[in-house]
Design a protein around this motif. Structure first.
Motif, mmCIF file in Angstrom:
data_model
loop_
_atom_site.group_PDB
_atom_site.id
_atom_site.type_symbol
_atom_site.label_atom_id
_atom_site.label_comp_id
_atom_site.label_asym_id
_atom_site.label_seq_id
_atom_site.Cartn_x
_atom_site.Cartn_y
_atom_site.Cartn_z
ATOM 1 N N ILE A 181 24.171 52.845 37.260
ATOM 2 C CA ILE A 181 25.333 52.043 36.885
ATOM 3 C C ILE A 181 25.169 50.617 37.386
ATOM 4 O O ILE A 181 24.716 50.389 38.514
ATOM 5 C CB ILE A 181 26.619 52.656 37.474
ATOM 6 N N THR A 182 25.526 49.659 36.548
ATOM 7 C CA THR A 182 25.619 48.269 36.958
ATOM 8 C C THR A 182 27.021 47.779 36.601
ATOM 9 O O THR A 182 27.694 48.383 35.754
ATOM 10 C CB THR A 182 24.532 47.420 36.276
ATOM 11 N N GLU A 183 27.490 46.714 37.241
ATOM 12 C CA GLU A 183 28.889 46.316 37.062
ATOM 13 C C GLU A 183 29.027 44.832 36.742
ATOM 14 O O GLU A 183 28.207 44.009 37.153
ATOM 15 C CB GLU A 183 29.701 46.645 38.321
ATOM 16 N N ILE A 184 30.101 44.522 36.014
ATOM 17 C CA ILE A 184 30.471 43.143 35.736
ATOM 18 C C ILE A 184 31.962 42.981 35.980
ATOM 19 O O ILE A 184 32.761 43.876 35.675
ATOM 20 C CB ILE A 184 30.112 42.717 34.294
ATOM 21 N N ALA A 185 32.331 41.831 36.546
ATOM 22 C CA ALA A 185 33.740 41.513 36.828
ATOM 23 C C ALA A 185 33.963 40.034 36.578
ATOM 24 O O ALA A 185 33.011 39.247 36.477
ATOM 25 C CB ALA A 185 34.084 41.859 38.278
ATOM 26 N N GLY A 186 35.226 39.656 36.487
ATOM 27 C CA GLY A 186 35.551 38.253 36.335
ATOM 28 C C GLY A 186 35.352 37.488 37.633
ATOM 29 O O GLY A 186 35.161 38.074 38.700
ATOM 30 N N PRO A 187 35.419 36.162 37.576
ATOM 31 C CA PRO A 187 35.142 35.345 38.753
ATOM 32 C C PRO A 187 36.302 35.233 39.735
ATOM 33 O O PRO A 187 36.121 34.731 40.845
ATOM 34 C CB PRO A 187 34.818 33.978 38.155
ATOM 35 N N GLU A 188 37.492 35.709 39.332
ATOM 36 C CA GLU A 188 38.677 35.548 40.177
ATOM 37 C C GLU A 188 39.377 36.882 40.377
ATOM 38 O O GLU A 188 39.327 37.751 39.512
ATOM 39 C CB GLU A 188 39.668 34.572 39.520
ATOM 40 N N ARG A 189 40.055 36.995 41.500
ATOM 41 C CA ARG A 189 40.801 38.218 41.799
ATOM 42 C C ARG A 189 42.287 37.885 41.883
ATOM 43 O O ARG A 189 42.678 36.919 42.529
ATOM 44 C CB ARG A 189 40.301 38.840 43.109
ATOM 45 N N PHE A 190 43.102 38.688 41.214
ATOM 46 C CA PHE A 190 44.548 38.523 41.216
ATOM 47 C C PHE A 190 45.200 39.877 41.483
ATOM 48 O O PHE A 190 44.573 40.915 41.307
ATOM 49 C CB PHE A 190 45.061 38.067 39.832
ATOM 50 N N SER A 191 46.481 39.847 41.840
ATOM 51 C CA SER A 191 47.241 41.087 41.718
ATOM 52 C C SER A 191 47.479 41.326 40.232
ATOM 53 O O SER A 191 47.455 40.385 39.416
ATOM 54 C CB SER A 191 48.579 40.983 42.449
ATOM 55 N N MET A 192 47.680 42.568 39.867
ATOM 56 C CA MET A 192 47.978 42.885 38.473
ATOM 57 C C MET A 192 49.190 42.085 37.997
ATOM 58 O O MET A 192 49.199 41.537 36.885
ATOM 59 C CB MET A 192 48.253 44.378 38.320
ATOM 60 N N ALA A 193 50.207 41.991 38.847
ATOM 61 C CA ALA A 193 51.431 41.273 38.487
ATOM 62 C C ALA A 193 51.157 39.796 38.239
ATOM 63 O O ALA A 193 51.656 39.207 37.265
ATOM 64 C CB ALA A 193 52.480 41.450 39.581
ATOM 65 N N GLU A 194 50.358 39.178 39.090
ATOM 66 C CA GLU A 194 50.086 37.748 38.948
ATOM 67 C C GLU A 194 49.249 37.463 37.704
ATOM 68 O O GLU A 194 49.471 36.466 37.002
ATOM 69 C CB GLU A 194 49.374 37.219 40.188
ATOM 70 N N PHE A 195 48.302 38.317 37.422
ATOM 71 C CA PHE A 195 47.478 38.174 36.224
ATOM 72 C C PHE A 195 48.355 38.137 34.972
ATOM 73 O O PHE A 195 48.249 37.226 34.137
ATOM 74 C CB PHE A 195 46.485 39.337 36.167
ATOM 75 N N VAL A 196 49.243 39.100 34.848
ATOM 76 C CA VAL A 196 50.094 39.167 33.657
ATOM 77 C C VAL A 196 51.124 38.042 33.661
ATOM 78 O O VAL A 196 51.449 37.484 32.606
ATOM 79 C CB VAL A 196 50.772 40.546 33.549
#
Length: 251
Positions: free
Chosen positions: A181-196
């Motif tokens: 398995i290899t993984e990809i993610a976005g460059p920033e981390r948010f709470s789910m609430a803040e993202f939406v």
């Protein structure tokens, strides 16, 4: 290289087909609309003939617990059988970061079952785990309504633009199997609430987002580690603001 993309007309598959074609590969975009159905098995062997790699980015039309499990198990069994019959030497699949951390999430359990079948198939493989797509923000908001408010978790996510997932898949295809398995993610981390909340604000949507640590994400309570990479991961470059700005220009 000849590649077959199962789910080749969807959000990820469509762009993946374009990228692989631009890189000089022969690519077939396989989907029920083109006569290739991984649930019934229709057209699989014909599509896989002469293929070097099969990339599965298909998704269940239903998220109901039993339906989604049946989809991924049936689809993977049919794909593996057709790969063996036609001599395909490499299988690539798209899955989700944190599939094994949320056992009470029916969709994640179905992806775990799919991954298990891939590992047991005997066909060399790579599974790409991706975090939640930025494109999912509106759907997350709509599915989290209680009354007039959007109730969302304070747990962490690291949203990634779908285009960067397609790019990562193309690189995985060209790199060859790692049997892991290899993984990809976005460059920033948010709470789910803040993202939406940022998404709705950018869209001019006046719904109120309420952050609640006990709010469930498709049946699961998430924390700071549930849906984000815990080790090395490829990080996308597109920030949420950049993605939102692009959406506004395209609107």
């Amino acid at each position: 290289m000849k590649a077959v993309v199962i789910g080749g007309t969807g959000l990820i598959g469509r762009r993946l087909v374009e990228i692989l074609s631009e890189r000089g590969h022969e690519v077939i975009a396989a989907s029920p609309s083109s006569g290739v159905n991984s649930i019934t098995g229709e057209g699989l062997e014909q599509a896989f003939g002469g293929a070097d790699v099969v990339i599965d980015v298909s998704n269940s039309p239903s998220f109901e617990e039993n339906a989604v499990l049946n989809f991924f198990q049936t689809s993977q069994k049919n794909i593996a059988a057709a790969e063996k019959a036609t001599g395909v030497k490499y299988h690539v699949a798209l899955s989700i970061v944190g599939t094994d951390r949320l056992p009470d999430n029916g969709y994640f359990r179905a992806k775990v079952a799919q991954e298990k079948l891939i590992k047991e198939s005997g066909i060399p493989y790579t599974i790409l785990h991706a975090t939640q797509f930025m494109e999912f923000a509106g759907g997350i908001a709509d599915s989290s309504m209680k009354g007039d408010d959007v109730i969302l978790s304070t747990g962490a996510i690291q949203p990634v633009a779908a285009a960067e997932v397609s790019e990562a898949l193309a690189d995985v295809v060209e790199a060859g199997p790692i049997n892991g398995i290899t993984e990809i993610a976005g460059p920033e981390r948010f709470s789910m609430a803040e993202f939406v909340r940022q998404y709705l604000t950018a869209k001019g949507d006046t719904r109120k987002v309420v952050a609640d640590p006990q709010a469930r994400y498709f049946g699961s309570i998430i924390d700071e580690q549930s849906l984000v990479p815990l080790g090395d991961a490829r990080l996308g470059k597109i920030t949420l603001k950049q993605w939102l700005d692009k959406q506004a220009v395209q609107a």
